[in-house]
Design a protein around this motif. Structure first.
Motif, short mmCIF file in Angstrom:
data_model
loop_
_atom_site.label_atom_id
_atom_site.label_comp_id
_atom_site.label_asym_id
_atom_site.label_seq_id
_atom_site.Cartn_x
_atom_site.Cartn_y
_atom_site.Cartn_z
N ALA A 178 0.85 -1.20 0.00
CA ALA A 178 0.00 0.00 0.00
C ALA A 178 0.88 1.25 0.00
O ALA A 178 0.62 2.22 -0.71
N LYS A 179 1.93 1.22 0.78
CA LYS A 179 2.85 2.38 0.85
C LYS A 179 3.49 2.62 -0.53
O LYS A 179 3.54 3.76 -1.01
N HIS B 124 -4.84 6.03 0.45
CA HIS B 124 -5.31 4.80 1.11
C HIS B 124 -5.76 3.76 0.09
O HIS B 124 -6.44 4.09 -0.88
N VAL B 125 -5.39 2.52 0.36
CA VAL B 125 -5.63 1.42 -0.59
C VAL B 125 -6.39 0.28 0.10
O VAL B 125 -5.98 -0.16 1.18
N ASP C 2 -11.86 10.87 -7.23
CA ASP C 2 -11.97 10.68 -5.78
C ASP C 2 -11.61 9.25 -5.39
O ASP C 2 -11.09 9.01 -4.31
N LEU C 3 -11.93 8.32 -6.28
CA LEU C 3 -11.58 6.91 -6.08
C LEU C 3 -11.01 6.38 -7.39
O LEU C 3 -11.38 6.86 -8.47
N MET C 4 -10.15 5.37 -7.28
CA MET C 4 -9.54 4.79 -8.46
C MET C 4 -9.52 3.28 -8.28
O MET C 4 -9.04 2.79 -7.26
N GLY D 131 -7.48 -3.58 -6.38
CA GLY D 131 -7.55 -2.66 -5.25
C GLY D 131 -8.37 -1.43 -5.58
O GLY D 131 -8.71 -1.18 -6.75
N VAL D 132 -8.72 -0.70 -4.54
CA VAL D 132 -9.36 0.60 -4.70
C VAL D 132 -8.51 1.61 -3.93
O VAL D 132 -8.21 1.39 -2.75
N ILE D 133 -8.14 2.67 -4.62
CA ILE D 133 -7.34 3.73 -4.00
C ILE D 133 -8.26 4.92 -3.80
O ILE D 133 -8.99 5.30 -4.74
#
Ligand SMILES: Cc1ncc(COP(=O)(O)O)c(C=O)c1O
Length: 444
Positions: A96-97, A109-110, A279-281, A296-298
């Motif tokens: 995630a980092k 944030h993931v 806003d979301l990816m 994933g969703v970021i």
């Protein structure tokens, strides 16, 4: 190769119900891949096939990367699996980092899933959770687009704009409105972003908002470049105008970057290539170079903070997750893949190679059969004249190309070209020559 051939052909092909395939036809003349390495696949008859679509857009580093398989093997030996609810392992935090080093500013944030389809359904639930956390319970309508592909789970099918993917499945989510697609006749054969229609097409979102009440719209989902329908590049001004409308009415903007993520457009994400931050990816393909299933969703920090901070003390904040969310082996594959991207500067390499790829593909314009070409970054599409049954020529051409030594993803009568980012110019030449010859020789 002989041993693999014998083993495979001795097996029955009947029992496996194959996804998105002509099962009956395939089983009479199968195309089985028994080995893959670098830019190539080897079929069960020993033929060598150039991979012109990075498999399904998800192998940008080329096949058989030892760094990734070794990382997966070592991880499985050390810790094969950790239950992901109320427990963790270091790999998911490390990945995630790494991911948030690549994302647009403020998207820190993931949430991990196992596929693009799961990412879409997760994003839908995050949108609901965010609005609910703010006490805004009126926002229940989603906006998507004709010709959109957002995977195959019920959420993604509800947002789908592709008739074949929806018509058999009536039980989808209600309250979804579709904007027009962005395939504009005036933009035919334009390279990159077309000049025409961008703002007008994006204004569909405002029309829908004003028809249903802007305060009822929860989110607008778009692929920055519509991939699976054949590389529809957004016309100039389109994504910017969507962002403006979303900001004006408090609508969340979701970019489905499942295909466009990880260097396909020349930067880490299409959001950065087009200069528009959602806003979301949603992400998936290319996250592990195809070696492990993962998505994933970021999200923007504000979304994470709102959902997490407003949950009652002592409670789980988001009632969602998969048994295999952030699987240790997938995280190890993801970390090894991120390392390759960075070490080999693959996003920059793709950006450098893009003009050569697009120049080469555009040369196919002189073929009678070709009716449009589109492209951006390391992705392009070639439309061919349909036969009596739409899509049948595309299916036939996909097979002929394979036996002629080229794997391409087809959608209907459109070939989608998206070679691995490690491709050399000679691979592009080989791809275009095989495509030219196969299209040129084609008779129904
Ligand atoms: C834009 C987009 N979203 C979602 C998906 C679904 O991903 P998956 O097949 O991993 O479920 C795809 C797959 O092609 C896609 O292209």
């Amino acid at each position: 190769m002989a041993a693999a051939t014998l083993k495979v052909t001795a097996n029955s092909l009947e029992e496996h119900w194959m996804p998105f395939s002509q099962n009956k036809e395939f089983k009479t003349n199968p195309r089985l891949v028994v080995k893959s390495e670098g830019m190539y696949l080897w079929d069960h008859k020993g033929g060598k096939v150039l991979d012109g679509s990075s498999a399904l857009f998800n192998v940008p580093c080329g096949h058989g990367r030892a760094e990734i398989s070794e990382a997966v093997y070592n991880q499985l030996k050390l810790n094969d699996y950790t239950a992901p609810f109320q427990l963790g392992h270091p790999g998911s935090f490390a990945l995630a980092k790494q991911l948030t080093k690549l994302t647009p500013k403020g998207m820190g944030h993931v949430f991990f899933t196992n596929s693009g389809s799961e990412s879409i359904d997760t994003a839908i639930k995050m949108v609901y959770a965010y609005h609910a956390a703010r006490g805004d319970h009126k926002r229940h309508r989603f906006v998507s687009r004709e010709r959109a592909y957002h995977g195959v789970n019920i959420g993604g099918v509800s947002l789908s704009g592709m008739v074949r993917n929806r018509e058999t499945f009536p039980g989808v989510m209600p309250y979804v409105s579709l904007m027009r697609h962005t395939h504009v006749a005036d933009n035919k054969f334009s390279r990159g972003q077309g000049e025409h229609g961008g703002v007008d097409l994006a204004n569909d979102l405002e029309r829908i908002a004003l028809t249903y009440g802007a305060g009822t719209i929860a989110a607008c989902f778009v692929e920055p470049i519509a991939g699976s329908t054949g590389c529809l590049v957004p016309p100039k001004g389109y994504l910017e105008r969507l962002r403006e409308i979303c900001d004006k009415y408090g609508i969340l903007l979701v970019f489905d970057e499942v295909i466009t993520g990880f260097g396909r457009t020349g930067k880490a994400f299409a959001a950065q290539s087009f200069g528009v931050t959602p806003d979301l990816m949603t992400i998936a393909k290319a996250l592990t170079n195809g070696a492990q299933p993962m998505g994933g969703v970021i999200v923007k920090d504000e979304i994470y903070d709102t959902v997490v901070d407003t949950a009652p003390e002592g409670m789980i904040e988001f009632f969602h997750g998969y048994t295999y969310s952030a699987h240790p082996a997938a995280c190890a594959a993801g970390l090894a893949t991120m390392d390759i991207y960075e070490r080999e500067k693959l996003f920059e390499r793709g950006a450098r190679l893009s003009p050569y790829l697009l120049d080469s593909i555009w040369k196919l314009k002189d073929l009678d059969m070709v009716t449009d070409i589109r492209g951006y970054g390391m992705m392009a599409a070639v439309d061919i004249k349909p036969g009596k049954v739409p899509g049948a020529r595309g299916n036939e051409l996909q097979k002929r190309l394979f036996w002629n030594g080229l794997h391409l993803k087809w959608t209907g009568d459109t070939a989608i070209i998206a070679p691995p980012l490690v491709a050399e110019k000679a691979h592009i030449d080989e791809l275009v020559e095989t495509l030219r010859k196969t299209l040129g020789d084609f008779k129904d």
